[in-house]
Design an enzyme around this catalytic site. Structure first.
Site, PDB file in Angstrom:
ATOM      1  CG  ASP A  10      -8.073  10.302  -4.254  1.00 18.61           C
ATOM      2  OD1 ASP A  10      -7.435   9.748  -5.170  1.00 18.61           O
ATOM      3  OD2 ASP A  10      -7.985   9.951  -3.053  1.00 18.61           O
ATOM      4  CG  ASP A  12      -7.344   3.938  -3.981  1.00 17.35           C
ATOM      5  OD1 ASP A  12      -8.166   3.020  -3.984  1.00 17.35           O
ATOM      6  OD2 ASP A  12      -6.446   4.052  -4.828  1.00 17.35           O
ATOM      7  N   GLY A  47      -1.939   8.602  -2.364  1.00 15.21           N
ATOM      8  CA  GLY A  47      -2.065   9.518  -3.509  1.00 15.21           C
ATOM      9  C   GLY A  47      -1.001   9.339  -4.570  1.00 15.21           C
ATOM     10  NE  ARG A  50       0.439  -0.989  -8.722  1.00 15.88           N
ATOM     11  CZ  ARG A  50      -0.131  -1.578  -9.770  1.00 15.88           C
ATOM     12  NH1 ARG A  50       0.537  -2.498 -10.457  1.00 15.88           N
ATOM     13  NH2 ARG A  50      -1.360  -1.288 -10.138  1.00 15.88           N
ATOM     14  CB  SER A 117      -5.532   3.555  -8.396  1.00 17.23           C
ATOM     15  OG  SER A 117      -5.657   2.150  -8.494  1.00 17.23           O
ATOM     16  CG  ASN A 119      -5.467  -2.058  -9.122  1.00 18.00           C
ATOM     17  OD1 ASN A 119      -5.478  -3.019  -9.875  1.00 18.00           O
ATOM     18  ND2 ASN A 119      -4.427  -1.784  -8.337  1.00 18.00           N
ATOM     19  CG  ASP A 171      -7.534  10.175   0.903  1.00 14.61           C
ATOM     20  OD1 ASP A 171      -7.230  10.323  -0.305  1.00 14.61           O
ATOM     21  OD2 ASP A 171      -7.223   9.160   1.555  1.00 14.61           O
TER      22      ASP A 171
HETATM   23  C1  BG6 Z   1      -3.727   5.973  -5.058  1.00 14.35           C
HETATM   24  C2  BG6 Z   1      -3.434   5.515  -3.656  1.00 14.35           C
HETATM   25  O1  BG6 Z   1      -5.094   6.183  -5.233  1.00 14.35           O
HETATM   26  O2  BG6 Z   1      -3.297   4.995  -6.001  1.00 14.35           O
HETATM   27  C3  BG6 Z   1      -1.967   5.191  -3.520  1.00 14.35           C
HETATM   28  O3  BG6 Z   1      -3.788   6.532  -2.747  1.00 14.35           O
HETATM   29  C4  BG6 Z   1      -1.563   4.158  -4.570  1.00 14.35           C
HETATM   30  O4  BG6 Z   1      -1.710   4.718  -2.223  1.00 14.35           O
HETATM   31  C5  BG6 Z   1      -1.910   4.670  -5.950  1.00 14.35           C
HETATM   32  O5  BG6 Z   1      -0.173   3.898  -4.492  1.00 14.35           O
HETATM   33  C6  BG6 Z   1      -1.589   3.662  -7.052  1.00 14.35           C
HETATM   34  O6  BG6 Z   1      -2.447   2.573  -6.907  1.00 14.35           O
HETATM   35  P1  BG6 Z   1      -2.403   1.228  -7.737  1.00 14.35           P
HETATM   36  O7  BG6 Z   1      -3.778   0.637  -7.486  1.00 14.35           O
HETATM   37  O8  BG6 Z   1      -2.180   1.566  -9.165  1.00 14.35           O
HETATM   38  O9  BG6 Z   1      -1.311   0.411  -7.176  1.00 14.35           O
HETATM   39 MG    MG Z   2      -6.710   8.984  -1.811  1.00 15.74          MG
END
Ligand code: BG6
Ligand code: MG
Length: 221
Positions: A10, A12, A47, A50, A117, A119, A171
């Site tokens: 993972d 984040d 996890g 969004r 994510s 991002n 996590d």
């Molecule tokens: C996960 C995070 O890695 O990504 C979450 O733990 C988050 O909290 C999810 O909502 C989506 O992230 P992003 O960057 O696409 O908004």
């Molecule tokens: Mg995580």
């Protein structure tokens, strides 16, 4: 378990501590909207995608949001989050994480990222891991986010390994659920460490090297 061939990490809260920036960005949005939002509430946001987080925030508020309002709010949150990520640099990659990744790779293991994510690639580039992994599966190439196993199953496919040969490091409880649903070994770190879903629990990344040596019965370094 069978011989370990791959790790799927993972992002984040595992490879890099961006979970605090996620919390701050959601908190700013909640404050603007007058919605009470605590660190405890944020636990359930870890996890998951969004938009799932936005649905959870709407549920906390008890108000009705249109689809467009939710999209606008989630976009605003992401703008705050990206601003908070501006200061991210290779210095945010801990030596324990980098050394462990290098050792696992030197031991012949395949390494992937499995993140919800959108991002993820941006963050990996900022911390100097842009081209590091053998596969990156993230929020941009999955239809269902954790706790669905899709992200990890796709990552294993990209690596051409079986789920049973893969260890997921997570996590978040949603991530452990996804790993178990994928038929993979679930390793918990940080916030997920007390979850009964975990097959392995680690405090430090470097513990992964010893674990693989025990299972594969050979020196990784
Ligand atoms: C996960 C995070 O890695 O990504 C979450 O733990 C988050 O909290 C999810 O909502 C989506 O992230 P992003 O960057 O696409 O908004
Ligand atoms: Mg995580």
């Amino acid at each position: 378990m069978e011989v370990v061939k791959a790790f799927i990490f993972d992002l984040d809260g595992v490879l890099v501590s961006t979970d605090e920036q996620h919390y701050k960005a959601w908190k700013s949005l909640a404050d603007c909207l007058g919605i009470p939002f605590s660190r405890k509430d944020n636990e359930a946001f870890r996890g998951v995608s969004r938009m799932s987080c936005m649905d959870k925030l709407a549920a906390i508020s008890g108000r009705q949001f249109t689809k467009q309002e939710k999209t606008d709010c989630a976009t605003w949150k992401n703008e705050q989050y990206r601003r908070l990520l501006d200061s991210l640099s290779p210095a945010d990659l801990s030596p324990d994480v980098k050394t462990t990744l290098d050792m696992l790779r030197a031991g012949g293991l395949l390494l992937a990222v499995g993140s919800s994510s959108k991002n993820a690639r941006y963050i990996l580039a900022r911390i100097g891991l842009g081209d590091y992994f053998d596969a990156v599966c993230d929020g941009t190439n999955i239809a269902k986010s954790k706790p669905d196993p899709e992200v990890f199953l796709k990552a294993a496919q990209m690596l051409k390994v079986l789920p049973s040969q893969s260890i997921v490091v997570e996590d978040a409880v949603a991530g452990l659920q996804a790993a178990k649903a994928a038929g993979m070994t679930a390793c918990a770190i940080g916030g997920a460490i007390s979850s009964p879903l975990a097959d392995i629990r680690i405090k430090y990344f470097s513990e992964l090297v010893q674990y693989v040596e025990r299972i594969n019965d050979e020196k990784v370094f």
